[in-house]
Design an enzyme around this catalytic site. Structure first.
Site, PDB file in Angstrom:
ATOM      1  N   HIS A 112       0.848  -1.190   0.000  1.00 36.62           N
ATOM      2  CA  HIS A 112       0.000   0.000   0.000  1.00 36.62           C
ATOM      3  C   HIS A 112       0.881   1.237   0.000  1.00 36.62           C
ATOM      4  O   HIS A 112       1.900   1.292   0.689  1.00 36.62           O
ATOM      5  CB  HIS A 112      -0.890  -0.002   1.249  1.00 36.62           C
TER       6      HIS A 112
ATOM      7  N   VAL B 296       0.027   9.030  -0.816  1.00 32.23           N
ATOM      8  CA  VAL B 296       0.638  10.349  -0.654  1.00 32.23           C
ATOM      9  C   VAL B 296      -0.439  11.377  -0.974  1.00 32.23           C
ATOM     10  O   VAL B 296      -1.114  11.283  -1.992  1.00 32.23           O
ATOM     11  CB  VAL B 296       1.880  10.539  -1.551  1.00 32.23           C
TER      12      VAL B 296
ATOM     13  N   GLY C 134     -18.620  11.538   1.002  1.00 31.24           N
ATOM     14  CA  GLY C 134     -19.383  11.324  -0.214  1.00 31.24           C
ATOM     15  C   GLY C 134     -18.532  10.936  -1.390  1.00 31.24           C
ATOM     16  O   GLY C 134     -18.905  11.181  -2.538  1.00 31.24           O
TER      17      GLY C 134
ATOM     18  N   ARG D 293     -16.352   8.467  -4.058  1.00 30.86           N
ATOM     19  CA  ARG D 293     -16.784   7.417  -4.974  1.00 30.86           C
ATOM     20  C   ARG D 293     -16.429   6.053  -4.391  1.00 30.86           C
ATOM     21  O   ARG D 293     -15.264   5.687  -4.298  1.00 30.86           O
ATOM     22  CB  ARG D 293     -16.113   7.620  -6.323  1.00 30.86           C
TER      23      ARG D 293
END
Length: 305
Positions: free
Chosen positions: A106, A109, A257, A259
């Site tokens: 993983h 930045v 909110g 995506r």
């Protein structure tokens, strides 16, 4: 060019560079790019490679989003910013290799800015990278942390130790009493000097390529069978648990909110849970437990494959 645009340009270029390396190593699959817009403001580009020769799934997203109210996951830490306009950009990736001997990884930045009445009231950098092996090799872990230490060196003698410790403390599954992997670097709220902090962000982003891809190249042809595959899928369950229960970026994205498809791209395509599983004592699977706790990897005398 504004400071924000400089960061944005670096991040989009970083996404391009990493995608090029992944496609070259994989040699079979290519990234599908999905451009999206956010109703509340901003958008991004999500790239996903699936069913490759090396990577079962590699997801990397760039986002540049804005809003008028900070979500709870952010404002609880910065209550003075409640009600401020904000804008954030970042690159985040999670790679799930096909071979169980290649670690999951993983990287994130990011840069965040808040304004009130047209004036900037806060801005900071955050991010880091960490490594999650299922069948760990000391050689790989030491390489990973050596790159991390070396990229930190220009920023002070304490930078590596501090951000390694922060990583060890952040990527913990508290309900399992284990770390997510062997750590790396983690930082947030870096806001003392823009030029220096931006240079560090670039060092982390650039250093990720040097830290991770040599490990992939070294391990992706290692033979494995059904036993190793089953253990890989079982351990991926821990990755899901952390991301949905504890990860700030996931919570921020969902609460603001964001995506959902892009936010949850970090989750593996296949995973399994098994009630009451315990590896056989002395097995390669049992050995993993020795790695799921904070360790001083670069100063330990036992270095072996």
């Amino acid at each position: 060019m504004s400071d924000f645009d400089r960061v944005r340009d670096y991040l989009t270029a970083l996404q391009d560079r990493i995608c090029n390396v992944v496609e070259t190593i994989d040699g079979q699959s290519h990234f599908h790019e999905d451009h999206w817009q956010r109703t509340e403001g901003g958008g991004g580009r999500t790239r996903l490679l699936r069913d490759g020769a090396v990577f079962e799934q590699a997801g990397i997203g760039f986002s540049d989003v804005c809003g008028t109210h900070l979500p709870p996951s952010a404002s609880v830490r910065r209550p003075e910013l409640a009600g401020a306009n904000w804008r954030a950009c970042g690159v985040s990736l999670v790679f799930h290799p096909k071979n169980p001997f290649v670690p999951t990884t993983h990287l994130n930045v990011r840069y965040f800015r808040a304004e009130r009445d047209g004036k900037q009231v806060a801005a900071w950098f955050g991010g880091g990278f960490d490594l999650t092996p299922f069948y760990p090799f000391d050689e790989d872990v030491v390489h990973w942390h050596t790159v991390a230490r070396d990229l930190c060196a220009p920023f002070g003698d304490e930078r590596y130790a501090a951000h390694k410790r922060w990583c060890d403390e952040y990527f913990v599954l508290r309900h399992r009493n284990e770390t997510r992997g062997v750590g790396g670097l983690f930082f947030d709220d870096l806001d003392k000097d823009f030029e220096r902090d931006f240079a560090y962000q670039r060092a982390v982003g650039d250093g990720f390529l040097d830290a991770y891809f040599p490990i992939v190249t070294r391990r992706h042809d290692t033979p494995y069978g059904d036993r190793e595959r089953a253990f890989q899928l079982y351990r991926r369950g821990r990755y899901v648990e952390f991301n949905l229960l504890f990860d700030r970026g996931t919570l921020f994205g969902l609460q603001s909110g964001g995506r959902a498809e892009s936010i949850l791209i970090s989750l593996p395509p296949l995973v399994r849970w098994e009630y009451g599983y315990h590896p056989l004592p002395g097995s390669a699977e049992a050995r993993l437990a020795d790695y799921l706790l904070p360790r001083d990897w670069l100063n330990e005398s036992r270095i072996c494959e």
